[in-house]
Design a protein around this motif. Structure first.
Motif, PDB file in Angstrom:
ATOM      1  N   LEU A 403      20.099  46.916  51.329  1.00 54.85           N
ATOM      2  CA  LEU A 403      19.432  46.180  50.249  1.00 54.85           C
ATOM      3  C   LEU A 403      20.104  44.822  50.093  1.00 54.85           C
ATOM      4  CD1 LEU A 403      19.421  49.140  47.700  1.00 54.85           C
ATOM      5  CD2 LEU A 403      17.540  48.419  49.178  1.00 54.85           C
ATOM      6  N   VAL A 404      19.328  43.753  50.242  1.00 55.30           N
ATOM      7  CA  VAL A 404      19.886  42.411  50.033  1.00 55.30           C
ATOM      8  C   VAL A 404      19.001  41.633  49.063  1.00 55.30           C
ATOM      9  CG1 VAL A 404      21.279  41.938  52.079  1.00 55.30           C
ATOM     10  CG2 VAL A 404      18.825  41.758  52.254  1.00 55.30           C
ATOM     11  N   ARG A 405      19.660  40.813  48.278  1.00 52.28           N
ATOM     12  CA  ARG A 405      18.893  40.031  47.293  1.00 52.28           C
ATOM     13  C   ARG A 405      18.114  38.903  47.939  1.00 52.28           C
ATOM     14  NH1 ARG A 405      21.522  39.305  41.909  1.00 52.28           N
ATOM     15  NH2 ARG A 405      22.622  41.219  41.500  1.00 52.28           N
ATOM     16  N   GLY A 406      18.701  38.305  48.996  1.00 55.48           N
ATOM     17  CA  GLY A 406      18.115  37.097  49.590  1.00 55.48           C
ATOM     18  C   GLY A 406      16.912  37.383  50.473  1.00 55.48           C
ATOM     19  N   GLU A 407      16.522  36.340  51.228  1.00 52.08           N
ATOM     20  CA  GLU A 407      15.330  36.430  52.071  1.00 52.08           C
ATOM     21  C   GLU A 407      15.636  37.043  53.435  1.00 52.08           C
ATOM     22  OE1 GLU A 407      12.175  35.701  51.363  1.00 52.08           O
ATOM     23  OE2 GLU A 407      12.737  35.253  49.294  1.00 52.08           O
ATOM     24  N   SER A 408      16.908  37.047  53.829  1.00 49.01           N
ATOM     25  CA  SER A 408      17.270  37.640  55.123  1.00 49.01           C
ATOM     26  C   SER A 408      18.774  37.872  55.157  1.00 49.01           C
ATOM     27  CB  SER A 408      16.883  36.702  56.265  1.00 49.01           C
ATOM     28  OG  SER A 408      17.824  35.651  56.343  1.00 49.01           O
ATOM     29  N   LEU A 409      19.228  38.432  56.284  1.00 42.26           N
ATOM     30  CA  LEU A 409      20.673  38.654  56.452  1.00 42.26           C
ATOM     31  C   LEU A 409      21.346  37.424  57.061  1.00 42.26           C
ATOM     32  CD1 LEU A 409      20.660  42.253  58.007  1.00 42.26           C
ATOM     33  CD2 LEU A 409      21.359  41.632  55.689  1.00 42.26           C
ATOM     34  N   ALA A 410      20.524  36.477  57.530  1.00 43.33           N
ATOM     35  CA  ALA A 410      21.041  35.411  58.395  1.00 43.33           C
ATOM     36  C   ALA A 410      22.170  34.595  57.759  1.00 43.33           C
ATOM     37  CB  ALA A 410      19.911  34.491  58.818  1.00 43.33           C
ATOM     38  N   THR A 411      22.126  34.405  56.443  1.00 43.05           N
ATOM     39  CA  THR A 411      23.150  33.548  55.845  1.00 43.05           C
ATOM     40  C   THR A 411      24.486  34.262  55.664  1.00 43.05           C
ATOM     41  OG1 THR A 411      22.263  34.187  53.724  1.00 43.05           O
ATOM     42  CG2 THR A 411      21.605  32.007  54.555  1.00 43.05           C
ATOM     43  N   SER A 412      24.472  35.592  55.675  1.00 40.75           N
ATOM     44  CA  SER A 412      25.704  36.305  55.334  1.00 40.75           C
ATOM     45  C   SER A 412      26.269  37.170  56.454  1.00 40.75           C
ATOM     46  CB  SER A 412      25.451  37.194  54.106  1.00 40.75           C
ATOM     47  OG  SER A 412      24.284  37.967  54.314  1.00 40.75           O
ATOM     48  N   MET A 413      25.479  37.434  57.494  1.00 39.68           N
ATOM     49  CA  MET A 413      25.950  38.385  58.521  1.00 39.68           C
ATOM     50  C   MET A 413      25.980  37.712  59.893  1.00 39.68           C
ATOM     51  SD  MET A 413      24.445  42.213  59.219  1.00 39.68           S
ATOM     52  CE  MET A 413      24.559  42.806  57.555  1.00 39.68           C
ATOM     53  N   SER A 414      26.940  38.123  60.738  1.00 43.17           N
ATOM     54  CA  SER A 414      27.018  37.551  62.085  1.00 43.17           C
ATOM     55  C   SER A 414      25.781  37.935  62.905  1.00 43.17           C
ATOM     56  CB  SER A 414      28.245  38.076  62.817  1.00 43.17           C
ATOM     57  OG  SER A 414      29.401  37.688  62.143  1.00 43.17           O
ATOM     58  N   GLN A 415      25.392  37.004  63.772  1.00 38.85           N
ATOM     59  CA  GLN A 415      24.168  37.194  64.549  1.00 38.85           C
ATOM     60  C   GLN A 415      24.233  38.465  65.414  1.00 38.85           C
ATOM     61  OE1 GLN A 415      21.407  35.575  63.934  1.00 38.85           O
ATOM     62  NE2 GLN A 415      20.465  37.005  65.391  1.00 38.85           N
ATOM     63  N   TYR A 416      25.424  38.768  65.985  1.00 37.59           N
ATOM     64  CA  TYR A 416      25.491  39.934  66.879  1.00 37.59           C
ATOM     65  C   TYR A 416      25.185  41.225  66.128  1.00 37.59           C
ATOM     66  CZ  TYR A 416      30.080  41.575  65.166  1.00 37.59           C
ATOM     67  OH  TYR A 416      31.094  42.084  64.389  1.00 37.59           O
ATOM     68  N   LEU A 417      25.597  41.271  64.851  1.00 37.29           N
ATOM     69  CA  LEU A 417      25.333  42.479  64.058  1.00 37.29           C
ATOM     70  C   LEU A 417      23.863  42.555  63.664  1.00 37.29           C
ATOM     71  CD1 LEU A 417      28.253  43.051  61.530  1.00 37.29           C
ATOM     72  CD2 LEU A 417      27.232  44.725  63.051  1.00 37.29           C
ATOM     73  N   ILE A 418      23.291  41.385  63.324  1.00 37.67           N
ATOM     74  CA  ILE A 418      21.865  41.363  62.971  1.00 37.67           C
ATOM     75  C   ILE A 418      21.050  41.890  64.151  1.00 37.67           C
ATOM     76  CG2 ILE A 418      19.910  39.869  62.358  1.00 37.67           C
ATOM     77  CD1 ILE A 418      21.873  38.076  60.837  1.00 37.67           C
TER      78      ILE A 418
END
Ligand SMILES: Cc1cc2nc3c(=O)[nH]c(=O)nc-3n(C[C@H](O)[C@H](O)[C@H](O)COP(=O)(O)OP(=O)(O)OC[C@H]3O[C@@H](n4cnc5c(N)ncnc54)[C@H](O)[C@@H]3O)c2cc1C
Length: 559
Positions: A403-418
């Motif tokens: 569950l994330v508040r924002g529009e995506s994970l891109a701003t907070s998570m490393s690309q490899y994990l995404i």
């Protein structure tokens, strides 16, 4: 005790002292190397031994029991004993007149054999039968778990705390859930504890501990909790990556070094299921693995690690720095490094506090993952730690929802994990979502989730909720001595200067070193420091660098 600790048991029971001595002697002569031969002079004392063996998890291979005993017959004894050791072989010692009882016992207690007294010579009448039975027993035998056992309720915060403490200190244990495990009931009963005293921790030796504190467990495990010296060149508080690295450099460069840790070495990194971006480990390594290696390295260079022991305050006197400890004592040093890191902010919402440890967890994905098999679990947070937890839990849970508040994970998570998360079929990411409440009677049952844009709410069944939101530094204990920012992170080096002016009370003719705090000789490294990078490698780097500043400081400190 010695080797006997490892051996399985043969228990001989007879009320006639001469017969008991003779049978024990014959058994020891033939089987003493491989088995521990115990004896009891009545069914009642034999049952006490059996219960003790069960408590210590020592397996019984064979019961050799006289049928004709006052108070409790051999068959009556076996009826109770085999409930606890169902795999043990059962042999009755009988007189001619007992033959009928022995034959009945073949059905009643699954008797394997009955021997007529006397059995002389044993080479002919005793050993061939017993050796055959023991070989058979060995063939079926799978050795019991040798370590610590924890009996408790799945949904108890205290049980979770004990399990977490053991796993973070890298101590293997066996978990027995009182609600589903019959063995757990036996252990509770034989420990003379009741259900209100769970969790119960059983050690291979010594009495069981009901509801133990971390300190009691640590004492039993022989963890070190008292400093060996009154004074050190360098004391480090916090054994996360920063503290461990500093201890390696400090001790390897000849400083008498003490490391103090309140929970378990490894810090936040120790709770990580897989660290993939740490230099030199191309396929990643777990936090537990990194910690094990680091602790071995620290010990090899001769630094002392005290755990679990909490630092509660610091004070200075001349060139000495003192650290107050929870046990009321103080330890002194010339240089002090604060590496107490940070932990997740609490989620202050209805139901969360009550259900923490009972379905709601901060971090803790590794400890609880097995229990989440085939269940639906949720994760709050969009950082790398949340991503790693999702990947780890997805191996067990049927579904994992981030569950994330924002529009995506891109701003907070490393690309490899995404990329890994996107490729994992049983992980979903719900954007614009925030938890507003957790509900459940004894454990988490549902969570209520709101859409942050529309405010619409929905209620979803949830077996577990793992919370990974923003860091909060562990600095309350130094608040009255060191300068901190508004969030509590410690200021160091250039961050202490205001318009080029040194901090108030700074009385040296030099500016604070890069990792030095507002008090000369007190340094800070890792996540606890303002504007730190919050990564394993940077914490390790800062911990190592801090030791260079310690050397510079010590070279000018008056003895
Ligand atoms: C689940 C998870 C996964 C992560 N994954 C990665 C990753 O893949 N890559 C990466 O680079 N980073 C990762 N991080 C971040 C990384 O772990 C941290 O940045 C790093 O651990 C910080 O190290 P530290 O030594 O500064 O502090 P910490 O690791 O926070 O250690 C501080 C230690 O100090 C102890 N302590 C606190 N107060 C006291 C006191 N008063 N007395 C005694 N001891 C005290 C604490 O118990 C703790 O053990 C992850 C973090 C988490 C939680």
């Amino acid at each position: 005790m010695g080797q006997d600790v490892e051996k399985s048991v043969i228990l001989a029971v007879d009320d006639e002292p001469a017969v008991l001595s003779a049978v024990a002697r014959d058994l020891r002569r033939e089987y003493g190397k491989q088995y521990r031969v115990l004896r009891a002079d009545s069914g009642t004392t034999a049952l006490e031994s059996v219960r003790r063996l069960k408590l210590r998890n020592k397996p019984v291979a064979l019961f050799l029991v006289d049928q004709r005993m006052p108070g409790m017959s051999g068959v009556e004894f076996l009826e109770q004993a085999i409930e606890l050791f169902p795999a043990a072989k059962r042999v009755l010692l009988t007189a001619y007149a007992d033959t009928e009882a022995a034959i009945r016992a073949i059905n009643e207690v699954g008797l394997d054999y009955y021997l007529m007294k006397p059995w002389d010579p044993p080479e002919e009448h005793l050993y061939p039968v017993l050796t055959d039975l023991l070989d058979d027993w060995q063939g079926q035998f799978s050795p019991p778990f040798e370590g610590i056992r924890v009996v408790g309720h799945r949904w108890s915060a205290q049980s979770h705390q004990v399990k977490d403490f053991l796993s973070r200190n890298l101590v293997p244990y066996q978990w027995l859930d009182i609600e589903i495990d019959e063995e757990a009931h036996h252990l509770l009963e034989f420990s003379n504890a009741d259900g209100s005293q769970l969790p119960l921790v059983l050690f291979p030796d010594g009495p069981p501990l009901p509801q133990p504190t971390n300190v009691q467990i640590a004492e039993k495990l022989g963890l070190r909790m008292h400093p060996g010296l009154a004074f050190y060149d360098l004391v480090i508080v916090g054994a996360g990556p920063a503290g461990l690295a500093a201890a390696v450099y400090g001790a390897s460069e000849g400083l008498s070094t003490l490391l103090i840790e309140r929970e378990a070495p490894g810090g936040q990194a120790g709770t990580s299921s897989r660290i993939e971006n740490y230099l030199g480990f191309p396929i990643g390594l777990s936090g537990g693995d990194l910690t094990r290696r680091a602790v071995a390295q620290v010990s090899r260079f001769g630094a002392e690690i005290l755990t679990p022991l909490e630092a509660t305050g610091i004070r200075t006197q001349d060139s000495y720095r003192f650290v107050a400890l929870t046990d009321g004592s103080e330890v002194s040093c010339h240089a002090l490094l604060i590496a107490t890191g940070a932990s997740y902010r609490k989620l202050d919402l209805p139901g969360i506090e009550r259900l923490t440890g009972a379905g709601v967890y901060y971090g803790a994905a590794i400890t609880e993952a097995l229990a989440c098999r085939d269940k639906d679990v949720f994760i709050v947070g969009g950082g790398n730690s949340a991503g790693q937890a999702a990947m780890y839990l997805s191996k067990y849970a049927s579904s994992v929802t981030i569950l994330v508040r924002g529009e995506s994970l891109a701003t907070s998570m490393s690309q490899y994990l995404i990329a890994q998360i996107e490729a994992q079929e049983n992980i979903a990411v719900w954007i614009r979502s925030r938890v507003v409440e957790a509900k459940g009677s004894t454990s988490l049952e549902v969570i209520i989730i709101a859409d942050v844009v529309t405010g619409d709410v929905r209620t979803v069944p949830a077996y577990a909720l793992f919370i990974f939101i923003g860091a909060m530094p562990h600095t309350d204990w130094v608040a009255d001595v060191l300068k901190r920012d508004s969030q509590g992170f410690i200021l160091t080096g250039p961050d202490l200067l205001r318009d080029g002016r040194r901090p108030r009370g700074w009385n040296l003719d030099r500016a604070p070193y890069l990792l030095e705090t507002s008090v000369p000789g007190v340094f800070a490294a890792g996540d606890v420091r303002q504007r730190s990078v919050k990564r394993v490698a940077s914490a390790v780097g800062e911990g190592s660098m801090a030791v260079q500043f310690v050397h510079q400081y010590l070279s000018r400190v008056p003895e």
